[in-house]
Design an enzyme around this catalytic site. Sequence first.
Site, PDB file in Angstrom:
ATOM      1  N   ARG A 130      36.150  34.164  40.889  1.00 26.12           N
ATOM      2  CA  ARG A 130      36.351  34.004  42.335  1.00 26.12           C
ATOM      3  C   ARG A 130      36.794  32.590  42.695  1.00 26.12           C
ATOM      4  O   ARG A 130      37.559  32.392  43.642  1.00 26.12           O
ATOM      5  CB  ARG A 130      35.062  34.384  43.085  1.00 26.12           C
ATOM      6  CG  ARG A 130      34.802  35.908  43.062  1.00 26.12           C
ATOM      7  CD  ARG A 130      33.338  36.220  43.302  1.00 26.12           C
ATOM      8  NE  ARG A 130      33.054  37.635  43.492  1.00 26.12           N
ATOM      9  CZ  ARG A 130      32.910  38.527  42.490  1.00 26.12           C
ATOM     10  NH1 ARG A 130      33.077  38.150  41.238  1.00 26.12           N
ATOM     11  NH2 ARG A 130      32.614  39.787  42.760  1.00 26.12           N
ATOM     12  N   SER A 165      29.754  48.939  43.784  1.00 31.87           N
ATOM     13  CA  SER A 165      30.649  48.100  42.991  1.00 31.87           C
ATOM     14  C   SER A 165      31.076  46.858  43.766  1.00 31.87           C
ATOM     15  O   SER A 165      31.790  46.943  44.763  1.00 31.87           O
ATOM     16  CB  SER A 165      31.889  48.889  42.576  1.00 31.87           C
ATOM     17  OG  SER A 165      32.833  48.010  41.997  1.00 31.87           O
ATOM     18  N   ASP A 216      24.695  44.564  34.451  1.00 29.21           N
ATOM     19  CA  ASP A 216      25.233  44.109  33.160  1.00 29.21           C
ATOM     20  C   ASP A 216      24.135  43.823  32.137  1.00 29.21           C
ATOM     21  O   ASP A 216      24.434  43.519  30.980  1.00 29.21           O
ATOM     22  CB  ASP A 216      26.078  42.849  33.360  1.00 29.21           C
ATOM     23  CG  ASP A 216      27.369  43.161  34.103  1.00 29.21           C
ATOM     24  OD1 ASP A 216      27.849  44.304  34.003  1.00 29.21           O
ATOM     25  OD2 ASP A 216      27.880  42.268  34.800  1.00 29.21           O
TER      26      ASP A 216
HETATM   27  C1  S3P Z   1      31.272  42.057  38.698  1.00 24.70           C
HETATM   28  C2  S3P Z   1      30.761  43.228  39.176  1.00 24.70           C
HETATM   29  C3  S3P Z   1      30.136  44.249  38.328  1.00 24.70           C
HETATM   30  C4  S3P Z   1      29.823  43.748  36.929  1.00 24.70           C
HETATM   31  C5  S3P Z   1      30.914  42.904  36.383  1.00 24.70           C
HETATM   32  C6  S3P Z   1      31.188  41.707  37.268  1.00 24.70           C
HETATM   33  C7  S3P Z   1      31.879  41.106  39.645  1.00 24.70           C
HETATM   34  O1  S3P Z   1      30.991  45.364  38.234  1.00 24.70           O
HETATM   35  O2  S3P Z   1      29.541  44.822  36.058  1.00 24.70           O
HETATM   36  O3  S3P Z   1      30.570  42.420  35.073  1.00 24.70           O
HETATM   37  O4  S3P Z   1      32.078  39.926  39.286  1.00 24.70           O
HETATM   38  O5  S3P Z   1      32.171  41.519  40.781  1.00 24.70           O
HETATM   39  P1  S3P Z   1      31.006  46.484  39.406  1.00 24.70           P
HETATM   40  O6  S3P Z   1      31.100  45.773  40.662  1.00 24.70           O
HETATM   41  O7  S3P Z   1      32.170  47.381  39.158  1.00 24.70           O
HETATM   42  O8  S3P Z   1      29.695  47.189  39.214  1.00 24.70           O
END
Ligand code: S3P
Length: 448
Positions: free
Chosen positions: A33, A174, A327
Amino acid sequence: MSGHGTPIPMTSHASTGLNGTADVPGDKSISHRSLILGAMSVGETRITGLLEGEDVLDTGRAMRAFGAEVTDHGGGEWSVHGVGVGGFAEPENVIDCGNSGTGVRLIMGSMATSPITATFTGDASLNGRPMGRVTDPLALFGTQAVGRKQGRLPMTLVGAADPVPVRYVVPVPSAQVKSAVLLAGLNAPGKTVVIEKEATRDHTERMLAGFGAEITVEETDEGRVITLTGQPELKPQTIIVPRDPSSAAFPVCAAVITPGSDVLVPNIGLNPTRAGLFFTLQDMGADLTFENMREESGEPVADLRARFSPDLKGIEVPAERAASMIDEYPVLSVVASFAEGKTHMPGVKELRVKESDRIDAMAKGLRLNGVTVDEGDDWWTVHGLGHGNVPGGETCASQLDHRIAMSFMVMGMAANAPVSIDDGQPIATSFPIFEPLMAALGARVERT
Ligand code: S3P
């Protein structure tokens, strides 16, 4: 970058105790980000402690391809000269996001409302993951996407020339989908509203506010309602990236299951939307303490101390905690193998669409190494054997998934016989210093 070199088989042997300080790398989510929002600002963003793992480096290369100047000053110091919201140039070549779902989904969002076309690809893992969850809401802005069957990469996105703001209820928990919609909303006039029924990691919201966007978050009966006002001028920031709690999970869990361990992990990001594993470990009886709680760059941070915990008990992990530790289930399942009794993990369907099907990958490897695992579509149960009773001794497939690879290396540190993986290469996507860091603590992980 996609494409996979020669596999690196690795073996982890029992350790007599892990001791010392574990300086884990910067947070992967915040690192992605930082680069993307830096590229969407006007002027220079400075980043300290960026994760220099493959996933984030791929995002840095992508931001260059969209016209931002991304510079590595050495020692985790980076700068990004951004081109502003709506200022992305059309990339001359295919954007290769390697192994990173976060990278590709957030970047798709960030270019979706600019009048440019970009083609995305990744490695075999990423090219098998669903992108419709992102391209469906982006279509509401006016973005077109053409990919392979079932919305798989490689895929081309044609950004909306006249984007309209959207109101979108995220159908799966998500943060990647939420963030893609918010980043697309930056270049749409008016208010884009994203509603999530379950809270997921909120780094995008916090960082957008930090970069000067008008963004509000309300907890309502419908869920978390996030409202972003489009077309702001984002102001460059100085960002200190906290250490990644998802990487900290490996030395912390290793310490908890390995007799004679006492490990300090400083400067861990403890955003409540990320810290679920640590509460779960405490519920299981793990000896964890948080010291020196503070706030840095808008994120809660603390030093975390983990010691060997002889009386771990299997528990029911609350389904509502899943998003805050999504995770960390692979390594939690390893800890659960060393606990007395069953650990049941419901509400985790999302694990099936990560870098691998993580329930399948862990269940197969745990079973090979003598642990009983039951599983359903959105749950799994590990039958803990208790300390000193986990056989080990076998080789597991890491399935192009860094967290699977590291989880089995943690298992080997406390199992009765060494545990191996067929390929440790994916570890470099998120934790490039895993081997020297664990070795310095007293782990015996070898390339075989
Ligand atoms: C993340 C969101 C998660 C996570 C990924 C990193 C992020 O995925 O599993 O390792 O940085 O927004 P999801 O948002 O698809 O669950």
